[in-house]
Design a protein around this motif. Structure first.
Motif, PDB file in Angstrom:
ATOM      1  N   ILE A  50      31.499   1.116 -18.988  1.00 22.45           N
ATOM      2  CA  ILE A  50      30.809   0.418 -17.894  1.00 22.45           C
ATOM      3  C   ILE A  50      30.279   1.413 -16.867  1.00 22.45           C
ATOM      4  O   ILE A  50      29.176   1.291 -16.353  1.00 22.45           O
ATOM      5  CB  ILE A  50      31.762  -0.605 -17.224  1.00 22.45           C
ATOM      6  CG1 ILE A  50      32.065  -1.747 -18.185  1.00 22.45           C
ATOM      7  CG2 ILE A  50      31.175  -1.124 -15.904  1.00 22.45           C
ATOM      8  CD1 ILE A  50      33.203  -2.659 -17.740  1.00 22.45           C
ATOM      9  N   LYS A  51      31.094   2.426 -16.576  1.00 23.83           N
ATOM     10  CA  LYS A  51      30.699   3.404 -15.548  1.00 23.83           C
ATOM     11  C   LYS A  51      29.736   4.454 -16.065  1.00 23.83           C
ATOM     12  O   LYS A  51      29.229   5.254 -15.302  1.00 23.83           O
ATOM     13  CB  LYS A  51      31.963   4.135 -15.054  1.00 23.83           C
ATOM     14  CG  LYS A  51      32.538   3.592 -13.792  1.00 23.83           C
ATOM     15  CD  LYS A  51      33.471   4.601 -13.131  1.00 23.83           C
ATOM     16  CE  LYS A  51      32.749   5.721 -12.468  1.00 23.83           C
ATOM     17  NZ  LYS A  51      33.242   6.102 -11.146  1.00 23.83           N
ATOM     18  N   GLN A  52      29.557   4.486 -17.395  1.00 23.25           N
ATOM     19  CA  GLN A  52      28.783   5.585 -18.000  1.00 23.25           C
ATOM     20  C   GLN A  52      29.424   6.906 -17.610  1.00 23.25           C
ATOM     21  O   GLN A  52      28.742   7.865 -17.223  1.00 23.25           O
ATOM     22  CB  GLN A  52      27.328   5.559 -17.522  1.00 23.25           C
ATOM     23  CG  GLN A  52      26.591   4.312 -17.903  1.00 23.25           C
ATOM     24  CD  GLN A  52      26.187   4.331 -19.355  1.00 23.25           C
ATOM     25  OE1 GLN A  52      25.411   5.170 -19.784  1.00 23.25           O
ATOM     26  NE2 GLN A  52      26.760   3.432 -20.143  1.00 23.25           N
ATOM     27  N   PRO A 137      38.972   4.159 -11.751  1.00 23.58           N
ATOM     28  CA  PRO A 137      38.116   5.088 -11.016  1.00 23.58           C
ATOM     29  C   PRO A 137      37.361   4.289  -9.957  1.00 23.58           C
ATOM     30  O   PRO A 137      37.435   3.058  -9.941  1.00 23.58           O
ATOM     31  CB  PRO A 137      37.150   5.581 -12.088  1.00 23.58           C
ATOM     32  CG  PRO A 137      36.975   4.386 -12.980  1.00 23.58           C
ATOM     33  CD  PRO A 137      38.300   3.638 -12.957  1.00 23.58           C
ATOM     34  N   SER A 138      36.654   4.960  -9.091  1.00 21.18           N
ATOM     35  CA  SER A 138      35.805   4.248  -8.141  1.00 21.18           C
ATOM     36  C   SER A 138      34.770   3.429  -8.923  1.00 21.18           C
ATOM     37  O   SER A 138      34.298   3.864  -9.977  1.00 21.18           O
ATOM     38  CB  SER A 138      35.129   5.237  -7.201  1.00 21.18           C
ATOM     39  OG  SER A 138      34.504   6.269  -7.932  1.00 21.18           O
ATOM     40  N   ALA A 139      34.427   2.255  -8.399  1.00 23.04           N
ATOM     41  CA  ALA A 139      33.601   1.300  -9.162  1.00 23.04           C
ATOM     42  C   ALA A 139      32.112   1.524  -8.931  1.00 23.04           C
ATOM     43  O   ALA A 139      31.377   0.609  -8.573  1.00 23.04           O
ATOM     44  CB  ALA A 139      34.004  -0.131  -8.794  1.00 23.04           C
ATOM     45  N   ASN A 140      31.665   2.748  -9.129  1.00 25.57           N
ATOM     46  CA  ASN A 140      30.246   3.092  -8.993  1.00 25.57           C
ATOM     47  C   ASN A 140      29.775   3.719 -10.297  1.00 25.57           C
ATOM     48  O   ASN A 140      30.591   4.255 -11.042  1.00 25.57           O
ATOM     49  CB  ASN A 140      30.062   4.111  -7.856  1.00 25.57           C
ATOM     50  CG  ASN A 140      31.013   5.285  -7.995  1.00 25.57           C
ATOM     51  OD1 ASN A 140      32.224   5.121  -7.798  1.00 25.57           O
ATOM     52  ND2 ASN A 140      30.499   6.441  -8.360  1.00 25.57           N
ATOM     53  N   PRO A 141      28.462   3.671 -10.567  1.00 24.25           N
ATOM     54  CA  PRO A 141      27.973   4.437 -11.709  1.00 24.25           C
ATOM     55  C   PRO A 141      28.309   5.915 -11.477  1.00 24.25           C
ATOM     56  O   PRO A 141      28.273   6.382 -10.335  1.00 24.25           O
ATOM     57  CB  PRO A 141      26.465   4.202 -11.678  1.00 24.25           C
ATOM     58  CG  PRO A 141      26.257   3.002 -10.823  1.00 24.25           C
ATOM     59  CD  PRO A 141      27.388   2.973  -9.848  1.00 24.25           C
ATOM     60  N   ILE A 145      27.367   7.096  -5.003  1.00 23.14           N
ATOM     61  CA  ILE A 145      28.282   6.901  -3.867  1.00 23.14           C
ATOM     62  C   ILE A 145      29.328   5.830  -4.210  1.00 23.14           C
ATOM     63  O   ILE A 145      28.986   4.791  -4.769  1.00 23.14           O
ATOM     64  CB  ILE A 145      27.463   6.447  -2.637  1.00 23.14           C
ATOM     65  CG1 ILE A 145      26.329   7.440  -2.351  1.00 23.14           C
ATOM     66  CG2 ILE A 145      28.356   6.256  -1.421  1.00 23.14           C
ATOM     67  CD1 ILE A 145      25.186   6.836  -1.527  1.00 23.14           C
ATOM     68  N   SER A 146      30.571   6.068  -3.838  1.00 21.30           N
ATOM     69  CA  SER A 146      31.616   5.079  -4.108  1.00 21.30           C
ATOM     70  C   SER A 146      31.402   3.816  -3.275  1.00 21.30           C
ATOM     71  O   SER A 146      30.957   3.886  -2.134  1.00 21.30           O
ATOM     72  CB  SER A 146      32.994   5.664  -3.777  1.00 21.30           C
ATOM     73  OG  SER A 146      33.290   6.752  -4.611  1.00 21.30           O
ATOM     74  N   PRO A 147      31.759   2.644  -3.855  1.00 19.97           N
ATOM     75  CA  PRO A 147      31.549   1.370  -3.155  1.00 19.97           C
ATOM     76  C   PRO A 147      32.667   1.088  -2.161  1.00 19.97           C
ATOM     77  O   PRO A 147      33.841   1.270  -2.461  1.00 19.97           O
ATOM     78  CB  PRO A 147      31.586   0.340  -4.288  1.00 19.97           C
ATOM     79  CG  PRO A 147      32.422   0.979  -5.351  1.00 19.97           C
ATOM     80  CD  PRO A 147      32.290   2.459  -5.221  1.00 19.97           C
TER      81      PRO A 147
HETATM   82 MG    MG Z   1      34.646   8.375  -8.251  1.00 22.35          MG
END
Ligand code: MG
Ligand code: TXA
Length: 327
Positions: A50-52, A137-141, A145-147
């Protein structure tokens, strides 16, 4: 903006999906995470997909209390126990030698696993309902930038995840500080973050701060091009901007007051009262906001280099890094 009907507050829905091996976005006090059952390789694989995210970039596991850490790691250095008693739950992550129950996919093949006890009440309640840790992990591509809000997650990953558990805006706004112990028993900070190095050193004495490295990073949060908006961000003395800029197409990130001549709608003032906690809270949302404005460039100033200012400046420097391709 994408549809946001799958944003909700229902912890039981999140728990059910996670038990089924799905990935769910979850709030923490630092940034939103993309969580899945850390003991289920197929579920963990969904996070990377999902995060690539490249599978050489390992994931942090999240537990409801520090007492549970010993179920997943071989040993915990005494000094980490003292640190944990003072600063967990909270924005600190410990690198510890893993037990075999933690799949190699979580740690990208490393014998160390990163462990964190988040303090946000929603993820705490969720973790207490589950009988497995959450890899998140942080839910960003990857590379962005982290959400720090549920809507940030929806905007970027919304069409790829079933459910975003909304816990409001993240109080800290910067990712956790990551620490490990090297072979000489010295403590190393691998990522500057939401718990200041000063607060760690009050307990541990002097620590080693690992420098950034783009090649073969120990913690890929160290990649210099992480946290980058798409609009070029330049670190500058924002009180002396180049004379030839177009004020209408220029964005500003200022620590505590506006810059003259630039429209206020294109300026982020991180903390009018010069407070680091406020500044950290506003930083990522501010970068995202400017990234969505019709502007050509963002000029940002660094904040004083101490306490949380160190992690804020670290993120600003990474955001300013030009080398953005491939992430
Ligand atoms: Mg991260
Ligand atoms: O605040 C946080 O830590 C957030 C929230 C969601 O908990 N999580 C987060 O995860 O920032 P992530 O994946 O975006 O960044 C974690 C960093 C990565 O740079 C990763 O490489 C490093 O931690 N890391 C994880 N496990 C590691 C390991 N076994 N060895 C070295 N570095 C590791």
């Amino acid at each position: 903006m994408s549809e946001s009907s799958f944003i909700g507050h229902n912890i039981d829905i999140a728990a059910t999906l996670l038990r089924k091996g799905e990935a769910v976005a979850i709030p923490t006090e630092t940034v939103y995470g993309l969580g899945a059952n850390a003991l289920n390789v197929k579920a963990v694989a969904k996070i990377y997909q999902i995060k690539q995210r490249p599978t050489f970039d390992p994931l942090i596991i999240h537990l409801s209390s520090f007492d549970k850490v010993s179920d997943y790691v071989e040993e915990i250095p005494e000094v980490f126990k003292v640190l944990a008693s003072k600063h967990t739950p909270g924005p600190i992550t410990f690198l510890l030698r893993k037990k075999s129950i933690i799949p190699d996919l979580v740690t990208a093949g490393s014998s160390y696993v990163a462990v964190r006890i988040p303090s946000h009440p929603v993820i705490k309640e969720l973790l207490e309902k589950l009988d497995f840790p959450l890899a998140a992990p942080s839910a960003n591509p990857f590379g962005y930038i982290s959400p720090t809000t549920a809507q940030h997650v929806a905007d970027q990953l919304g069409n790829k995840i079933y459910y975003i558990l909304d816990g409001g805006p993240c109080e800290v706004g910067l990712e956790s500080t990551i620490i490990g112990m090297n072979d000489d028993g010295k403590i190393e900070v691998l990522r500057k973050g939401g718990l200041s190095v000063e607060k760690i050193q009050e307990i541990t004495g002097p620590v080693i701060i690992r420098d950034t490295s783009t090649s073969n990073p120990e913690a890929p949060g160290m990649l210099t091009s992480h946290y980058a908006p798409k609009v070029p961000l330049i670190l500058a003395n924002i009180r002396e901007l180049p004379l030839n800029i177009n004020p209408e197409r220029t964005g500003i990130i200022a620590f505590h007051n506006f810059v003259p001549k630039i429209p206020h709608k294109h300026q982020i003032v991180l903390s009018p009262s010069s407070n680091f906690e406020d500044a950290a809270f506003h930083l990522f949302a501010g970068m995202r906001y400017l990234d969505g404005c019709d502007i050509d460039v963002i000029y940002a100033e660094l904040v004083p280099e101490h306490d949380l200012g160190i992690a804020i400046n670290d993120r600003l420097r990474r955001a300013a890094h030009i080398e953005k391709s491939g992430h």
